[in-house]
Design an enzyme around this catalytic site. Sequence first.
Site, PDB file in Angstrom:
ATOM      1  N   CYS A   1       2.005   3.549  11.794  1.00  0.00           N
ATOM      2  CA  CYS A   1       2.904   2.970  10.802  1.00  0.00           C
ATOM      3  C   CYS A   1       3.273   4.055   9.795  1.00  0.00           C
ATOM      4  O   CYS A   1       2.642   5.116   9.761  1.00  0.00           O
ATOM      5  CB  CYS A   1       2.270   1.763  10.110  1.00  0.00           C
ATOM      6  SG  CYS A   1       0.806   2.145   9.121  1.00  0.00           S
TER       7      CYS A   1
ATOM      8  N   HIS B   1       0.838  -1.194   0.000  1.00  0.00           N
ATOM      9  CA  HIS B   1       0.000   0.000   0.000  1.00  0.00           C
ATOM     10  C   HIS B   1       0.872   1.243   0.000  1.00  0.00           C
ATOM     11  O   HIS B   1       2.042   1.197   0.390  1.00  0.00           O
ATOM     12  CB  HIS B   1      -0.931   0.018   1.218  1.00  0.00           C
ATOM     13  CG  HIS B   1      -0.216  -0.039   2.536  1.00  0.00           C
ATOM     14  ND1 HIS B   1       0.237  -1.226   3.067  1.00  0.00           N
ATOM     15  CD2 HIS B   1       0.145   0.922   3.415  1.00  0.00           C
ATOM     16  CE1 HIS B   1       0.824  -0.991   4.223  1.00  0.00           C
ATOM     17  NE2 HIS B   1       0.792   0.314   4.458  1.00  0.00           N
TER      18      HIS B   1
END
Length: 695
Positions: free
Chosen positions: A210, A68
């Site tokens: 993250c 991603h």
Amino acid sequence: MSSEMITADLVDLELDRSADTKEAAARALATRMVTLGRVTDLDGFLADVAAREAQMPTGLDGGIGIPHCRSTHVTEPTLAFGRSTTGIDFGAPDGPADLIFLIAAPAGADDAHLTILSSLARQLMNEEFTDALRAAPDAESAAALIRGEQPTSAPAATGDAGGASTATATAVGMSSAGAERVGTAPGAGAPESNADETAPTFRIVAVTSCPTGIAHTYMAAESLENAAREQGIELAVETQGSAGFTPLTAEAIAAADAVVFAHDVPVRDKPRFAGKPTVDVGVKAAINRPAELLAEAREKAARGEITAPAPAGSTPVDNAGDTGDSYGTKLRKWLMSGVSYMVPFVAAGGLLIALGFAIGGWKIDKAPSVADHFIWTDHTSWAALLFQIGGLAFAFLVPVLAGYIAYGMVDRPGLVPGFVGGSVAVTIDAGFLGGLAAGLLAGAVVLGIQRVRIPPVLRGIMPVVVIPLISAAVVGFLMFLVVGKPIASLQSALTDWLEGLSGANAIILGVILGLMMCFDLGGPLNKVAYAFAIGGLTHPTDGSLKVMAAVMAAGMVPPLAMALATTVRGRLFTRTERENGKAAWFLGASFITEGAIPFAAADPLRVIPASMAGGAVTGALSMAFGCTLRAPHGGVFVVPLIGQPLLYLVAVAAGVCVSTVVVVLLKGARRTADPAGDGGAGAAAADETRVPVAA
């Protein structure tokens, strides 16, 4: 899941026919996005996916891969799904992934779409959901499952406004902070617990984050919540993701028994959690072994293992200016980034130099190179060795300062021009001020280069060849021929001014430096004063050595004063503060001003003014006594290296006594005015009864 985010055209249930590597899988799924007009530049988008993958593998236990990224080549938030019968390696510990989700988010994706993507991340922690995907007979069925239009054997986790899944909606709600809280109250749907029902609930607060803030952030939160529910723990999670976040309330943090950080980027506003037992791990650890992390948090709390507060602004990412910051705020954070990386070089190099002087005398700087002349049995040779190693470490100060200022601005592309510019500053004697200018110039030049539109064929060599080459040349030119010489003249004038300080002027400077060192206890003003002092050590004079002595003396005062105050008037402080006071003796003696942060965080209106009063007294006395210091760190452990050491200790002791008296009077006055209150000591410990004490 929005019907616009994934359709059957974005599903490939036979992915292994066209891909056997993670790069090939990403290309196959991204090609479907290009076909639908969701991605405008296939190679550019795949480069962004690869860059994200290089930061941390995106494979997860359970056969899942979630490549991603955010990309300027994405027109709208999009999800593609592929299924592989043979498995594709995405770096997961338990082997290849058979379920691959390619998540594409635009660089400016809105919070609503990102919340939907975060909801998918939570669904991946639901085994019923992943089992249903493995059994989906066709692309349309798989797309419908992901959109939440077909229920699995458990309720589909389609997500609410806060990102919590409906599959766990009976146990996961929103706390008053807006952070997600897992509880075990009646009706919460939590399983039976073997814990004693009369025992107080164990509370944990957690932060997950993250690098991209799309997937792992929310999966870690979901995993921790599930484990907390099973263990009968009350958990509040702050997900610092791309969909935005609502901070945990101060009340929730104060009530917590422990903290869990699961992150791969620095935790925002981390000092909020100072003084709590803390488990600090990468985000994947929370996904793969949440129960272990919660158990470790319990153990640390049982042992009373308190995490010492970290200095503010300790990493470049912490200090990079946020989008909404003013330019002044960004500038301060960039400068702090450089200073934070320079300080270890200061401590190591400065102390080695000071030890060299202490062992070999003041003429040790004239010794020949130990590479050419070293006598194993001669103490002066060992002194020369220490001095010369320290000198080499000290030579890195200005280049490191400049390099990491640029790093704070533009990340790794700023390192080469920053270090080059800092080295030029050393060469032309521009000193500390030259390093500041070089770092800012390097960051600005790299930012300018990055805004130029580059053909796709050149993108691969930009970070390795083009940006370092052009930026280093431009910064070197500017430092050598444009701004370097005026700054060198200013640095020379500043050195001459310090050398000429005496009498009232020196005392006033000592007061100012003392106030700065104690105002924010290791924060920006403290670091500015400290950087000013160590800048003078690069070309030591009597004046600059006096400044260094005053700065270190004042910086020792706050933690020592709080330690003394908790000793002589312990009832004015909570039990936790009294425990922190024991550690503050050593922290203060070692010149670690941050040792006073837990006290200031609990009661800033009394602790900070008291600290500043003592710091001002100590700074003034140190300058008045003419104390000097060649070591940039060390506290009482480098007293033998201090000029006028006895008077120096008198200055420190005087400031500690002043701060102690002031903080005791302020807290005692508050206690007298409000006998039922907390005496200004901050939030009262839940297990402690306070006794009113008059001043």
